[in-house]
Enzyme design. Structure first.
Site, mmCIF file in Angstrom:
data_model
loop_
_atom_site.group_PDB
_atom_site.id
_atom_site.type_symbol
_atom_site.label_atom_id
_atom_site.label_comp_id
_atom_site.label_asym_id
_atom_site.label_seq_id
_atom_site.Cartn_x
_atom_site.Cartn_y
_atom_site.Cartn_z
ATOM 1 N N CYS A 16 -2.601 -7.228 5.502
ATOM 2 C CA CYS A 16 -2.212 -6.788 4.293
ATOM 3 C C CYS A 16 -1.508 -7.973 3.637
ATOM 4 O O CYS A 16 -0.717 -8.786 4.214
ATOM 5 C CB CYS A 16 -0.920 -5.722 4.460
ATOM 6 S SG CYS A 16 0.042 -5.305 3.406
ATOM 7 N N CYS B 24 2.554 -7.873 3.321
ATOM 8 C CA CYS B 24 3.402 -7.998 4.403
ATOM 9 C C CYS B 24 4.165 -9.299 4.590
ATOM 10 O O CYS B 24 3.668 -10.423 4.209
ATOM 11 C CB CYS B 24 2.510 -7.483 5.795
ATOM 12 S SG CYS B 24 2.408 -5.908 6.242
ATOM 13 N N HIS C 218 5.493 -1.997 6.645
ATOM 14 C CA HIS C 218 4.145 -1.806 6.298
ATOM 15 C C HIS C 218 3.953 -0.212 6.121
ATOM 16 O O HIS C 218 3.301 0.421 5.361
ATOM 17 C CB HIS C 218 3.077 -2.419 6.646
ATOM 18 C CG HIS C 218 1.723 -2.092 6.309
ATOM 19 N ND1 HIS C 218 1.272 -2.405 5.173
ATOM 20 C CD2 HIS C 218 0.783 -1.260 6.486
ATOM 21 C CE1 HIS C 218 -0.061 -2.512 5.005
ATOM 22 N NE2 HIS C 218 -0.249 -1.493 5.686
ATOM 23 N N ASN D 159 2.409 2.824 -8.591
ATOM 24 C CA ASN D 159 1.323 3.699 -8.131
ATOM 25 C C ASN D 159 1.300 3.735 -6.823
ATOM 26 O O ASN D 159 0.991 3.021 -5.749
ATOM 27 C CB ASN D 159 -0.211 3.050 -8.607
ATOM 28 C CG ASN D 159 -0.133 2.543 -10.133
ATOM 29 O OD1 ASN D 159 0.171 3.617 -10.961
ATOM 30 N ND2 ASN D 159 -0.833 1.541 -10.613
ATOM 31 N N SER E 279 -4.454 -0.047 -4.445
ATOM 32 C CA SER E 279 -5.145 -0.729 -3.759
ATOM 33 C C SER E 279 -4.553 -1.278 -2.514
ATOM 34 O O SER E 279 -5.019 -1.876 -1.472
ATOM 35 C CB SER E 279 -5.823 -1.818 -4.584
ATOM 36 O OG SER E 279 -4.941 -2.642 -4.977
ATOM 37 N N HIS F 21 0.850 -0.952 1.435
ATOM 38 C CA HIS F 21 2.351 -1.248 1.558
ATOM 39 C C HIS F 21 3.153 -0.856 0.630
ATOM 40 O O HIS F 21 2.729 -0.879 -0.747
ATOM 41 C CB HIS F 21 2.194 -2.730 1.736
ATOM 42 C CG HIS F 21 3.448 -3.535 1.936
ATOM 43 N ND1 HIS F 21 3.484 -4.218 2.997
ATOM 44 C CD2 HIS F 21 4.564 -3.545 1.578
ATOM 45 C CE1 HIS F 21 4.675 -4.707 3.375
ATOM 46 N NE2 HIS F 21 5.317 -4.294 2.482
ATOM 47 N N HIS G 159 5.109 -0.776 -2.619
ATOM 48 C CA HIS G 159 5.363 -1.661 -3.537
ATOM 49 C C HIS G 159 5.158 -1.059 -4.910
ATOM 50 O O HIS G 159 4.399 -0.078 -4.966
ATOM 51 C CB HIS G 159 4.287 -2.759 -3.476
ATOM 52 C CG HIS G 159 2.947 -2.628 -3.781
ATOM 53 N ND1 HIS G 159 2.184 -1.745 -3.190
ATOM 54 C CD2 HIS G 159 2.299 -2.975 -5.021
ATOM 55 C CE1 HIS G 159 0.801 -1.757 -3.802
ATOM 56 N NE2 HIS G 159 1.012 -2.199 -4.845
ATOM 57 N N GLN H 291 5.110 -2.313 -9.429
ATOM 58 C CA GLN H 291 4.747 -3.262 -10.354
ATOM 59 C C GLN H 291 5.594 -3.369 -11.357
ATOM 60 O O GLN H 291 6.440 -2.461 -11.781
ATOM 61 C CB GLN H 291 3.393 -3.252 -10.811
ATOM 62 C CG GLN H 291 2.354 -3.195 -9.743
ATOM 63 C CD GLN H 291 0.929 -3.334 -10.374
ATOM 64 O OE1 GLN H 291 0.653 -4.127 -11.064
ATOM 65 N NE2 GLN H 291 -0.147 -2.556 -9.944
HETATM 66 O O1 LIG Z 1 -2.848 -3.494 -10.324
HETATM 67 P P1 LIG Z 1 -3.408 -2.805 -9.147
HETATM 68 O O2 LIG Z 1 -2.672 -2.158 -8.275
HETATM 69 O O3 LIG Z 1 -4.564 -3.542 -8.837
HETATM 70 O O4 LIG Z 1 -4.239 -1.803 -10.176
HETATM 71 C C1 LIG Z 1 -3.901 -0.505 -10.287
HETATM 72 O O5 LIG Z 1 -2.903 -0.251 -11.373
HETATM 73 C C2 LIG Z 1 -2.925 -1.261 -12.667
HETATM 74 C C3 LIG Z 1 -1.712 -0.872 -13.654
HETATM 75 O O6 LIG Z 1 -1.493 0.633 -13.612
HETATM 76 C C4 LIG Z 1 -4.144 -0.254 -13.357
HETATM 77 O O7 LIG Z 1 -4.703 -1.090 -14.520
HETATM 78 C C5 LIG Z 1 -5.517 -0.453 -12.558
HETATM 79 O O8 LIG Z 1 -6.563 0.319 -12.676
HETATM 80 C C6 LIG Z 1 -5.048 0.351 -10.992
HETATM 81 O O9 LIG Z 1 -6.192 0.138 -10.095
#
Ligand SMILES: O=P(O)(O)O[C@H]1O[C@H](CO)[C@@H](O)[C@H](O)[C@H]1O
Ligand SMILES: O=P(O)(O)O[C@H]1O[C@H](CO)[C@@H](O)[C@H](O)[C@H]1O
Lengths: 339, 339
Positions: free
Chosen positions: A51, A54, A113, A153, A161, A164, A166, A168
């Protein structure tokens, strides 16, 4: 009245965006023959060698994560917005474009994690809130940045993806569409009535109670009247605050508690780690008078009928308006019963 | 200029909706560790006993489909909108709702269960266009209906619950959000300039050529400058027509040909039956002067990098603005090369 809303298709008005959503309560009965999502209920280890979030692990760009103990923040290695790009503009008839600068960060909520916010204590989540406050302040103070979007997300079905825990932060020079809509609606209401749109709305909801999921001394968790996603919910401060910096430590704890209560209840709905995208909408950091803003956090979870059947926002929703089957009232009741 | 758009993040303006989208061309390089979709490239039989859309089969409500030979249309058994619901309104402070009536139909494109539009001849697709014209006319003439949304969800990843080639029509009393936005933008432009917004836009695109995928005597297929989805495309009539009824038989054929060329090229991008939601935006049937409308059909396909990796419109996109990685120009070039 309320029986009519329970039984017949209607549209509801989103006071924050000025847009409508279509509600078709009678449609919840239709059988589902479409795609099933895969669920992974496997217990994850507390530390995963592979990961890149981590503690102590090496990221794709060669950087090594510190041995962090609670929250760890770094600039996104694949940032959608960059701070050092040139300024440019296209104004060629009907082809209109503008350069956009920004700073994107990743916020690890915990070194563990195996956890999600739903597995963390309010005390642990409070540290995430403190980190959000710090970032909102620092990024907001940067002359390049006029808006700071904090979001998460959660779950593979939400494009996440890495499991873990998290979130943004994408911060940028101009206001994105959704923020711009909410800015306009709140500003118009505030100018006209001298009180915050969401404050007034909360008064109504606290009196009616049917869409309230939970409340503590500083926060209300509710399903907004105009909710789009099946189990959409919103966390709103009881008093009019334009951004998260206005929370003192105790309020930050109560906010963390609200997040904890909601995410724990979510996990119980279908007995699975409940996927969602969540985000904080708050005052822009553009130096203008933003006292019309009443900050709030929304959760948009896609699951509809089970851990594997989600709501698809496709054809009609993309070309027409968002559409939902179960009503906001019913969803609120289901979540409330799981607290 | 165009190298700047190729390399640096910027936002582009959608002239039809008045909203912006964020483009991050440099981000296409990031590795993907997230969810993979399942692809089913299995050849389907021409008739499937268990399919409720195949000719001669019985639907869930007990009705038997006729032995249809080309297009077959029926009222949706689980319609999101109904024509016989009561009229009501909620105007309780900030809780605002209105009853919404409508008629929802299912349009089977072919009795052949194994096909999609991409496998049909322009002559076969022309019959679908004739059926759309008939429905637009009939539904539009109904005093209950002021807008007719024709659309298709193709592929399990787009929430399509049955692979039998079919689309839907949701028609209703009021204009949905997206239509309302496009109505405003087109009206303002038409009032000011006396020519159609899309007509003027087409002039520019036909001169520049970099976003054009295909054209015949009556239609242009292009990736709009402001495209959101990775391989989004739009089919636009070359002359200013406000709805599909204005197509004569030859133009209906040329429209069918444009659909055929685009969908066949789509299937070649990742060597798979390419999922998408498509929809026709055209003049409302509200009896008003809608000469500002220039009808068009859009395709929103989610696949990004392969048959199994799609673009997720999640966190930032839900709370901020739509975001894309590859540019419209690059996508147009890729599709064009497959024709
Ligand atoms: O930034 P990540 O986690 O790789 O990507 C994810 O979040 C982003 C922000 O919402 C999106 O644009 C991506 O399509 C999604 O896969
Ligand atoms: O009507 P269907 O095919 O059962 O359902 C599909 O299309 C509808 C219209 O876009 C959506 O509301 C549903 O979420 C989707 O699964």
């Amino acid at each position: 009245m309320s029986t009519l809303l329970d039984d017949y298709s209607h549209k509801r008005f989103n006071i924050l965006t000025g847009e409508w959503i279509l509600v078709s309560p009678h449609r919840a009965k239709r059988p589902w023959q479409g795609q099933n999502e895969t669920v992974n209920n496997e217990k994850r280890p507390s530390h995963d060698e592979s990961c890149y979030l981590c503690a102590g692990n090496t990221r794709i760009n060669g950087e090594v994560n510190p041995e962090y103990k609670d929250v760890f923040i770094f600039t996104n290695d694949f940032a959608a917005l960059q701070s050092d790009s040139p300024d440019f503009e296209v104004n060629d008839g009907l082809l209109i474009a503008q350069s956009e600068k920004g700073i994107c960060k990743v916020v690890c909520f915990s070194p563990d994690h195996s956890k999600s916010l739903a597995d963390m204590t309010p005390g642990e989540i409070q540290k995430v809130v403190f980190a959000w406050q710090k970032e909102y302040k620092e990024l907001g103070d940067n002359p390049l940045i006029n808006y700071v979007q904090i979001f998460e997300n959660k779950g593979a079905v939400m494009g996440c993806s890495n499991p873990h825990p998290h979130g943004q932060i994408w911060s940028q020079s101009t206001l994105p569409n959704e923020v711009d809509k909410k800015n306009t609606q709140q500003l118009n209401y505030y100018k006209k009535n001298g009180i915050s749109l969401l404050g007034h709305y909360l008064d109504q909801e606290l009196e009616k109670k049917e869409r309230i999921i939970y409340e503590n001394d500083a926060f209300v968790v509710l399903v907004p009247f105009w909710a789009v996603w099946p189990f959409e919910a919103m966390i709103v401060p009881k008093t009019h605050k334009s951004n998260i910096l206005e929370l003192n430590d105790e309020e930050a704890y109560l906010y963390a508690e609200a997040i904890s209560v909601l995410t724990k209840a979510y996990d119980k709905i279908f007995n699975t780690s409940f996927p969602y995208s969540s985000g904080i909408h708050q005052a822009p950091t553009n130096g203008k008078d933003n006292s019309h803003w009443h900050w709030h956090m929304s959760f948009y979870p896609p699951l509809l009928r089970s851990a594997t059947v989600k709501k698809f926002m496709v054809g009609y929703e993309m070309f027409g308006s968002p559409q939902r089957d179960i009503t906001a009232e019913k969803a609120a009741q289901m979540i409330r019963n799981l607290i």
